[in-house]
Motif scaffolding. Structure first.
Motif, PDB file in Angstrom:
ATOM      1  N   GLU A 166       0.805  -1.217   0.000  1.00  0.00           N
ATOM      2  CA  GLU A 166       0.000   0.000   0.000  1.00  0.00           C
ATOM      3  C   GLU A 166       0.842   1.272   0.000  1.00  0.00           C
ATOM      4  N   LYS A 167       1.916   1.304   0.744  1.00  0.00           N
ATOM      5  CA  LYS A 167       2.721   2.520   0.857  1.00  0.00           C
ATOM      6  C   LYS A 167       3.385   2.883  -0.464  1.00  0.00           C
ATOM      7  N   GLU A 168       3.777   1.889  -1.236  1.00  0.00           N
ATOM      8  CA  GLU A 168       4.491   2.137  -2.491  1.00  0.00           C
ATOM      9  C   GLU A 168       3.599   1.951  -3.713  1.00  0.00           C
ATOM     10  N   ALA A 169       2.293   1.858  -3.508  1.00  0.00           N
ATOM     11  CA  ALA A 169       1.394   1.545  -4.627  1.00  0.00           C
ATOM     12  C   ALA A 169       1.458   2.594  -5.727  1.00  0.00           C
ATOM     13  N   LEU A 170       1.413   3.855  -5.363  1.00  0.00           N
ATOM     14  CA  LEU A 170       1.420   4.909  -6.380  1.00  0.00           C
ATOM     15  C   LEU A 170       2.744   4.954  -7.135  1.00  0.00           C
ATOM     16  N   ASN A 171       3.855   4.695  -6.452  1.00  0.00           N
ATOM     17  CA  ASN A 171       5.150   4.666  -7.138  1.00  0.00           C
ATOM     18  C   ASN A 171       5.245   3.476  -8.079  1.00  0.00           C
ATOM     19  N   LEU A 172       4.748   2.320  -7.637  1.00  0.00           N
ATOM     20  CA  LEU A 172       4.816   1.122  -8.470  1.00  0.00           C
ATOM     21  C   LEU A 172       3.970   1.270  -9.730  1.00  0.00           C
ATOM     22  N   MET A 173       2.817   1.898  -9.599  1.00  0.00           N
ATOM     23  CA  MET A 173       1.886   2.008 -10.726  1.00  0.00           C
ATOM     24  C   MET A 173       1.972   3.365 -11.430  1.00  0.00           C
ATOM     25  N   SER A 174       2.994   4.162 -11.141  1.00  0.00           N
ATOM     26  CA  SER A 174       3.065   5.534 -11.656  1.00  0.00           C
ATOM     27  C   SER A 174       3.063   5.588 -13.183  1.00  0.00           C
ATOM     28  N   SER A 175       3.709   4.623 -13.825  1.00  0.00           N
ATOM     29  CA  SER A 175       3.791   4.660 -15.293  1.00  0.00           C
ATOM     30  C   SER A 175       2.467   4.308 -15.961  1.00  0.00           C
ATOM     31  N   TYR A 176       1.501   3.800 -15.207  1.00  0.00           N
ATOM     32  CA  TYR A 176       0.210   3.401 -15.796  1.00  0.00           C
ATOM     33  C   TYR A 176      -0.939   4.301 -15.357  1.00  0.00           C
ATOM     34  N   LEU A 177      -0.719   5.151 -14.371  1.00  0.00           N
ATOM     35  CA  LEU A 177      -1.806   5.987 -13.859  1.00  0.00           C
ATOM     36  C   LEU A 177      -2.020   7.200 -14.762  1.00  0.00           C
ATOM     37  N   PRO A 178      -3.211   7.804 -14.711  1.00  0.00           N
ATOM     38  CA  PRO A 178      -3.504   8.966 -15.572  1.00  0.00           C
ATOM     39  C   PRO A 178      -2.535  10.115 -15.333  1.00  0.00           C
ATOM     40  N   LYS A 179      -2.130  10.743 -16.448  1.00  0.00           N
ATOM     41  CA  LYS A 179      -1.203  11.875 -16.385  1.00  0.00           C
ATOM     42  C   LYS A 179      -1.797  13.039 -17.175  1.00  0.00           C
ATOM     43  N   ASP A 180      -1.161  14.198 -17.029  1.00  0.00           N
ATOM     44  CA  ASP A 180      -1.621  15.376 -17.764  1.00  0.00           C
ATOM     45  C   ASP A 180      -1.352  15.240 -19.258  1.00  0.00           C
ATOM     46  N   SER A 181      -0.269  14.539 -19.611  1.00  0.00           N
ATOM     47  CA  SER A 181       0.060  14.366 -21.029  1.00  0.00           C
ATOM     48  C   SER A 181      -0.942  13.411 -21.677  1.00  0.00           C
ATOM     49  N   THR A 182      -1.099  13.550 -22.970  1.00  0.00           N
ATOM     50  CA  THR A 182      -2.087  12.746 -23.695  1.00  0.00           C
ATOM     51  C   THR A 182      -1.459  11.551 -24.393  1.00  0.00           C
ATOM     52  N   GLY A 183      -0.206  11.238 -24.103  1.00  0.00           N
ATOM     53  CA  GLY A 183       0.473  10.177 -24.837  1.00  0.00           C
ATOM     54  C   GLY A 183       0.111   8.771 -24.393  1.00  0.00           C
ATOM     55  N   SER A 184      -0.306   8.606 -23.149  1.00  0.00           N
ATOM     56  CA  SER A 184      -0.551   7.266 -22.626  1.00  0.00           C
ATOM     57  C   SER A 184      -1.906   6.744 -23.092  1.00  0.00           C
ATOM     58  N   SER A 185      -2.043   5.411 -23.040  1.00  0.00           N
ATOM     59  CA  SER A 185      -3.267   4.761 -23.496  1.00  0.00           C
ATOM     60  C   SER A 185      -4.339   4.842 -22.419  1.00  0.00           C
ATOM     61  N   PRO A 186      -5.580   5.162 -22.779  1.00  0.00           N
ATOM     62  CA  PRO A 186      -6.655   5.189 -21.764  1.00  0.00           C
ATOM     63  C   PRO A 186      -6.913   3.818 -21.157  1.00  0.00           C
ATOM     64  N   TYR A 187      -6.649   2.755 -21.923  1.00  0.00           N
ATOM     65  CA  TYR A 187      -6.852   1.398 -21.397  1.00  0.00           C
ATOM     66  C   TYR A 187      -5.843   1.093 -20.294  1.00  0.00           C
ATOM     67  N   ALA A 188      -4.591   1.538 -20.481  1.00  0.00           N
ATOM     68  CA  ALA A 188      -3.587   1.342 -19.434  1.00  0.00           C
ATOM     69  C   ALA A 188      -3.916   2.185 -18.205  1.00  0.00           C
ATOM     70  N   GLU A 189      -4.415   3.416 -18.416  1.00  0.00           N
ATOM     71  CA  GLU A 189      -4.746   4.282 -17.286  1.00  0.00           C
ATOM     72  C   GLU A 189      -5.935   3.738 -16.497  1.00  0.00           C
ATOM     73  N   GLY A 190      -6.957   3.266 -17.220  1.00  0.00           N
ATOM     74  CA  GLY A 190      -8.097   2.670 -16.533  1.00  0.00           C
ATOM     75  C   GLY A 190      -7.708   1.417 -15.766  1.00  0.00           C
ATOM     76  N   GLY A 191      -6.865   0.585 -16.379  1.00  0.00           N
ATOM     77  CA  GLY A 191      -6.372  -0.602 -15.683  1.00  0.00           C
ATOM     78  C   GLY A 191      -5.529  -0.247 -14.474  1.00  0.00           C
ATOM     79  N   GLY A 192      -4.791   0.867 -14.557  1.00  0.00           N
ATOM     80  CA  GLY A 192      -3.982   1.303 -13.415  1.00  0.00           C
ATOM     81  C   GLY A 192      -4.829   1.684 -12.215  1.00  0.00           C
ATOM     82  N   LEU A 193      -5.940   2.403 -12.454  1.00  0.00           N
ATOM     83  CA  LEU A 193      -6.834   2.765 -11.346  1.00  0.00           C
ATOM     84  C   LEU A 193      -7.508   1.529 -10.754  1.00  0.00           C
ATOM     85  N   TYR A 194      -7.865   0.589 -11.618  1.00  0.00           N
ATOM     86  CA  TYR A 194      -8.436  -0.683 -11.149  1.00  0.00           C
ATOM     87  C   TYR A 194      -7.414  -1.425 -10.281  1.00  0.00           C
TER      88      TYR A 194
END
Length: 695
Positions: A166-194
């Motif tokens: 739990e403590k490192e969850a955001l760091n571990l999933m940082s590359s898949y979570l929603p970002k301000d840039s539009t380059g990442s895939s929405p499917y990866a971002e949605g899966g990251g929040l899940y």
């Protein structure tokens, strides 16, 4: 924690009341502005009369905390679950016995998108809580084949692998979570929040605000789908009204099928067991008004969760739903029976489900009714095989599949021979989804069973591998076999599935996880909910100071009884033997014709060459004759001259002077006869030639 109230960091939340920024809101009470102002004035006076913070710090540093305060802090970490989750994660990491060769064989056996998706999900189940993503890192090129919703599911599987981190969850999933840039895939971002929700399942008060903010800021339906599921998991059982209102807004204002399905499930997770009249009215009315089947499916699960453990209090709602003309709401009524009477063994509930299982006109409702029997009978798993034995032979394949899932849920981890004897015939069923249900149920029954405990373990493991490797097997059956491999080896072979604790208390997490997992038939990403049902097979001891002592236990059983399954050996590559090239008759004739043309062009006739071959052959045979051993009879047909070695006297002389003649091979006589024939034919040819010259 519970539906009544939960204290976290001085903040009181729950169904009764919620404190937000000094304002008391909720169903219980509302505070007027004058009371709030008087309260604020009293707080200001207390701060004015309070001692200097520096002196207070010095005073606390000098005086250590009383022993009872330290113990209460330990009690809070234990009851809050933080200490337990940390110890379970340490246990799973230390004792990880996942066999990567199984995953590699599965990866190489199929190339379809279904088998790819199944392999990723199985990897997540196998590595549940171990934080080991070695398989994914070693096969990144293979993993990149996942696209669209398969990418969503693959990203969410990381939440299973890192469960409890739990403590490192955001760091571990940082590359898949929603970002301000539009380059990442929405499917990866949605899966990251899940995945964030799966990491914090039923223990996510600290992450709820982050997921809620991302849910508000994103407009993509895929990101919102993952965000709704993640928020529902993190706020599970809290009855948090802010989270409920946010999910309700996503459901009703957008009327989107993809978002609505996840929002319906999440609303039930947040308000589970509360029997909230307001939530029931909102969800049932919207389920009747909407035209989207996906939204109705999500709400059907959510409505049933509100009645978790309510027993007879849910009878009125059950009757209302089971008589509805919409089959999806009738299915919700069946699920409500399962959760309201979960573990009770109530005869009335069993009778109700059996009636629906044989009389309803909708196949999905009948399947759900039979599956729900497993929830009601899980405290007496020996009774379930007798109840569903006749249903397992039904002409309706949906009823047969439901009976298999009921056995898997009720007898999970027991290794029941009676249950497996009912499932065995379904492995060769003519309908693929019946085979799929039978494979999954068998894996659930045999989880945490060694070969010494159950003789069927090795058979089913081999059968799973056989189905996966068969190229002609149906994709549904193959998907079931792949998921089954993940279930039977879940958590590095260190977790089991149990609907009750060792002390007999029913597990809400497990009940919800199994119910939602049974709906993977409609939506594969729901497979990840099975992780809620996993219970690490670890023993945690405490001493009088509420600390974990270092202990050693002596087991009187044979080591083989609890031994891990031996890992698979990598198949040795066989050296391919060179096979002689087959030559067709047409090719041989063509080569002979070409050779003949070449010889004719050079002036040499083929007949002359054949005569030369015959001469060479005769010369070789003469050499063989001259090399015969001494004393052997001559092969020539000419009679002996002067009687020197012929007749009786000659024979006696040979017998007296030399030892008996050596025995020659049988074919020597034939060789002599052939030579006589050739000599006769050659003599005849010479005579004919002379006569011709004379003529």
């Amino acid at each position: 924690t519970g539906a009544g109230a939960a204290v976290r960091g001085g903040e009181l939340t729950g169904a009764g009341a919620a404190v937000r920024g000094g304002e008391l809101t909720g169903a219980g009470a509302a505070v007027s502005e004058d009371k709030l102002s008087s309260k604020e004035e009293a707080m200001d006076m207390e701060q004015a009369n309070a001692p200097d913070p520096a002196s207070a710090d010095n005073q606390t540093s000098r005086e250590p905390e009383p022993e009872w305060v330290q113990k209460m802090r330990r009690v809070e970490t234990i009851l809050g679950g933080a200490r337990t989750v940390a110890l379970h994660q340490e246990f799973l990491i230390r004792n990880n016995h996942t066999d990567l060769q199984i995953l590699k064989n599965t990866k190489e056996s199929g190339r379809s998108s279904i088998t790819h998706n199944g392999t990723v999900i199985a990897n997540g189940l196998m590595h549940f809580g171990t934080t080991s993503d070695v398989f994914l890192r070693e096969h990144l090129d293979w993993l990149k084949r996942a696209s669209n919703w398969a990418k969503f599911s693959a990203t969410a599987s990381l939440g299973l692998i890192h469960y409890g981190h739990e403590k490192e969850a955001l760091n571990l999933m940082s590359s898949y979570l929603p970002k301000d840039s539009t380059g990442s895939s929405p499917y990866a971002e949605g899966g990251g929040l899940y995945a964030i929700g799966l990491i914090h399942a039923n223990h996510g008060l600290s992450i709820m605000d982050y997921i809620a903010q991302e849910l508000k800021d994103n407009n993509s339906e895929v990101v919102r789908h993952g965000g709704c599921l993640g928020l529902g998991l993190a706020a599970m059982g809290t009855a948090n009204l802010d989270a409920y209102d946010l999910l309700k807004e996503n459901l009703m204002t957008r009327d989107d099928a993809v978002i609505g399905e996840a929002a319906g499930i999440a609303m039930g997770l947040v308000m589970i067991g509360t029997r909230s009249a307001l939530a029931l009215e909102d969800m049932i009315n919207y389920a009747r008004d909407t035209q989207h089947e996906k939204i109705q499916r999500g709400l059907a699960l959510g409505i049933s969760m509100l009645m978790y453990g309510q027993m007879t209090e849910a009878d009125t709602l059950i009757e209302d739903l089971c008589r509805d003309k919409d089959p999806l709401l009738r299915r919700s009524g069946v699920f409500t029976v399962a959760l309201a009477y979960c573990g009770s063994g109530d005869n009335g509930a069993i009778r109700k489900l059996l009636h629906v299982a044989v009389s309803d006109v909708d196949d999905d409702v009948r399947r759900a009714a039979v599956t729900s029997l497993g929830f009601i009978l899980f405290r007496t798993p020996e009774q379930c095989p007798h109840v569903v034995s006749l249903l397992s032979e039904s002409f309706n394949p949906h009823v047969r599949a439901g009976s298999a899932m009921a056995l898997g849920i009720c007898c999970a981890g027991t290794g029941s021979k009676e249950a497996l004897s009912i499932i065995d015939p379904m492995l060769s069923d003519s309908i693929p989804f019946v085979q799929q249900a039978a494979l999954v149920a068998a894996a659930m029954i045999l989880i945490q069973n060694s070969e010494a405990m159950s003789s069927k373990v090795s058979f089913y493991r081999q059968h799973f591998a056989k189905v996966v490797a068969d190229k002609h097997e149906d994709s549904l059956t193959k998907f079931g076999a792949i998921i089954s491999q993940g279930i039977i080896d879940a958590g590095g072979r260190n977790v089991t599935i149990s609907l009750q604790s060792r002390t007999g208390h029913m597990s809400m997490r497990t009940a919800v996880g199994l119910l939602v997992f049974s709906q993977f038939w409609f939506w594969y990403p729901l497979c990840h909910f099975l992780s809620l049902a996993f219970t690490p097979t670890a023993l945690i001891a405490l001493n009088s100071d509420l600390k974990m002592p270092k202990l050693q236990f002596r087991s009187g059983a044979k080591p083989s009884l609890y031994a891990y399954v031996a890992p698979l050996e990598k198949a040795k590559e066989k050296e391919k033997e060179k096979v002689a090239t087959a030559e067709l008759t047409v090719t041989a004739k063509a080569k002979a014709k070409a050779k003949k043309a070449t010889l004719s062009a050079s002036g040499t006739s083929v007949e002359a060459m054949e005569v030369d071959k015959e001469k060479n052959k005769d010369a070789a045979e003469k050499m063989d004759t001259s090399a015969q051993p001494k004393g052997a009879p001559a092969s020539s047909s000419e009679p002996p001259t002067d009687g020197s070695k012929g007749g009786k006297d000659g024979d006696e002389k040979m017998d007296s002077e030399e030892p008996p003649a050596l025995k020659l091979p049988k074919d020597s006589a034939k060789r002599g006869e052939d030579r006589e024939d050739k000599m006769d034919t050659s003599t005849t040819e010479k005579e004919v030639a002379k006569k011709g010259e004379g003529a």
